[in-house]
Design a protein around this motif. Sequence first.
Motif, PDB file in Angstrom:
ATOM      1  N   ALA A 190      -0.617   8.151   4.342  1.00 19.29           N
ATOM      2  CA  ALA A 190      -0.873   9.076   3.147  1.00 19.29           C
ATOM      3  C   ALA A 190      -1.437  10.271   3.615  1.00 19.29           C
ATOM      4  O   ALA A 190      -1.485  11.252   2.953  1.00 19.29           O
ATOM      5  CB  ALA A 190      -1.907   8.166   2.692  1.00 19.29           C
ATOM      6  N   CYS A 220       1.942   1.970  -3.441  1.00 17.31           N
ATOM      7  CA  CYS A 220       0.881   2.081  -4.401  1.00 17.31           C
ATOM      8  C   CYS A 220       0.470   3.907  -4.218  1.00 17.31           C
ATOM      9  O   CYS A 220       0.050   4.522  -5.037  1.00 17.31           O
ATOM     10  CB  CYS A 220      -0.300   1.398  -3.996  1.00 17.31           C
ATOM     11  N   GLY A 221       0.204   3.964  -2.866  1.00 14.16           N
ATOM     12  CA  GLY A 221      -0.517   5.738  -2.713  1.00 14.16           C
ATOM     13  C   GLY A 221      -0.116   5.977  -1.030  1.00 14.16           C
ATOM     14  O   GLY A 221      -0.789   6.948  -0.704  1.00 14.16           O
ATOM     15  N   LYS A 229       3.820   9.927  -1.632  1.00 14.74           N
ATOM     16  CA  LYS A 229       2.418   9.506  -1.760  1.00 14.74           C
ATOM     17  C   LYS A 229       2.278   8.577  -2.835  1.00 14.74           C
ATOM     18  O   LYS A 229       1.773   9.007  -3.978  1.00 14.74           O
ATOM     19  CB  LYS A 229       1.294  10.356  -1.374  1.00 14.74           C
ATOM     20  N   GLY A 230       2.793   7.646  -2.855  1.00 11.80           N
ATOM     21  CA  GLY A 230       2.655   6.812  -4.078  1.00 11.80           C
ATOM     22  C   GLY A 230       3.765   6.965  -4.960  1.00 11.80           C
ATOM     23  O   GLY A 230       4.231   8.061  -5.277  1.00 11.80           O
ATOM     24  N   ALA A 289       0.819  -1.310  -0.176  1.00 14.08           N
ATOM     25  CA  ALA A 289      -0.004  -0.183  -0.062  1.00 14.08           C
ATOM     26  C   ALA A 289       0.813   1.118  -0.047  1.00 14.08           C
ATOM     27  O   ALA A 289       0.610   2.261  -0.632  1.00 14.08           O
ATOM     28  CB  ALA A 289      -0.898   0.079   1.236  1.00 14.08           C
ATOM     29  N   GLY A 343      -0.316   4.341   1.669  1.00 11.55           N
ATOM     30  CA  GLY A 343      -0.778   3.462   2.804  1.00 11.55           C
ATOM     31  C   GLY A 343      -1.016   4.310   3.936  1.00 11.55           C
ATOM     32  O   GLY A 343      -1.793   5.317   3.842  1.00 11.55           O
TER      33      GLY A 343
END
Lengths: 187, 366, 127
Positions: free
Chosen positions: A103, A97-98, A111-112, A94, A100
């Motif tokens: 975030a 990806c963004g 953020k990702g 996570a 987690g």
Amino acid sequence: MNIIVSSIDFILNWGRSNSLWPFTFATSCCGIEMMQTSASNFDIARFGSEVFRASPRQADLLICAGTITHKMAPALLKLYKQMPEPKYVIAMGACACGGGMFADDSYSVVKGIDKIIPVDIYLPMCPPKPEALLDAIMKLQKNIRKESFLDRDKFVSAHCSRLKEREDILVIDNDIQVTYWGVNGND
Amino acid sequence: MNYLYFLYIQFLLNHNIPKIFGDITFPFIPFCIVAAMIIFVVLVLVLLERKVLALFTQRKGPNRVGPWGMFQTIADAIKLLCKQNIDILGSDKFLFNIAPIVVFVPVMMLWGIIPYSSEFVFMNFSVSVLLYISIAALPVIGIILSGYASNSKYSLIGAMRSGAQIISYELPIMFVLLSIVALSSSMNLKDIVYSQLGEGAILCWHVFPCIVGFIIIFICMLAELNRCPFDLPEAESELVAGYNTEYSGMRFALFFLAEYALMFIMAAFLATLFWGGYLPITGKYISEIFFSDNQFLPVFIYFEQFFWLMIKTFILVFLFMLVRATLPRLGTQSLMKLSWYLLLPLSMINFIVIIIFKYFIEGGVL
Amino acid sequence: MFLNKLKAIIEGHFTVFKHSFKKRITQEYPEVKQDLPENFRGVPDWYAEKCIACKICEKVCPANAVRIEKGVDNVKFGLNLSKCIICGNCAYNCPKNAIIMSKNYETAVASKSLLIIEKNSKDNNYE
């Protein structure tokens, strides 16, 4: 003409999809799951990708396993740029990806990773099971078999349209600046 | 190669092709055979290594690409061929490009020296052993060039380590080879094989009087190949990938190819020196029983000899892989200590013992 | 001392060699799947007919991944997988068991927009 292109595509994509050599890049807890994937129970070697290369020059697949902090961002970007084409990226976990659980109110986490580099496959969960990583690699193989060697440049430019380079700054995005010593601005 | 030459010319004359054509084309045939064999053997060896390492760790190994994963290395080859070649900023372009070739060409030359059967000897010199040991030391020049030209500290340190390693492990190999030369009183590889021919079949092999020498040369060959546990030049925990850190695509594939081709040819060399080369394990040729009436019996025997050499070679390659699967990497200090404190004195003692053995038991040194 | 080391090295080789005769423990993943433990937590599943839109799940979520919106005659559920850490707090604290942790873990997608799961109680295909 189409027949020639499609047959070249078939051979190239068959070769590329079946020998994805991952790059040893694990920044936190997802790395443990990545190691587990290459161990005996969930043998990543069945797909021909147990050759974990330590040098980015020889790797095809960047499995970004773990949180990318502002300090780590320039290193990730540099390593991605050092990989030769064709190169693919799996954002594992996570955090990659963004962001987690960091975030919302973290001061130090990117953020990702898609803000820095183009990503082919997103694999959320915290952390994903080894089977999920195998599943991601299989989905990536499916995607590679569909693509054409003429369209590869388009994919990269579509994902990195906002990327620019300057002497002191590696990436200028809408809201993120990666410099050689870290990340500027609030992202 | 006289008998094969005779057969080839006869075949051409039967089809009304002049003899001069055969004279010109005959020298190119061994070259084509060796080139085809290197590609085939390396593709097999890489797959074999991945499968055998999987076997030792209770894994399954590559099994998705083709039947039982047989096309795995072909996929790797296609991918490496089509990968981008990156030019390094600040590198010495000429040396950087030529280094993989400098590594690969001596290895290819070595393939001609080994007697594959009593007829398939492509380069039959009276000093084959000397020639082998001098050519086998050449690839390190390419490795040092690659480290120097890459403009990277990891490459340079890896190349220097490789050079130091090969210099210190060359000496024990020399002493062991000397004892083998003393045992067979010849430097020609074919004569060395003949000297292992006798009533006792396996018992006449040089490995029995010279067992210590065999273990020493096995360890030294591992070190010269830069394989585990002596893979310090490519130690990925300290130097990213050693001397080939900056190499990508086809140039890296050449390094890869050279490493595995050298591994195979060193195993074949060891089998020739110690395990009786192309002589059969059973003591008698199998084809003599089945094809005793056939007029092509010599040809069958040549291919059977080739088959025996391949079996011995692959057993040795399997041993290389077993060592790789078992032992952890040595430190730099203990690597040097092992060579200078243990292997070199031991090989000297072994040499003296072999000379005494030869003098008293077989009568006379030469 | 030296002989002990030599003995250990030879024993090690035999141990490794013995393993080549043992049974392979690799599972052929896409065909054969491992049995999941009883309390395994996968992606959270939302059941619209049980939900009363009390928004407890929104409050207990440590990563702010869950979102519940109450309309006039419907309830919207949103889950951001790029934030969710699969802690199971929402399922544990739900008074009506409207959120249940499923056994689904194959979540890899090719596009980031697919990471956000949105469900509406009005849609019939929320299952």
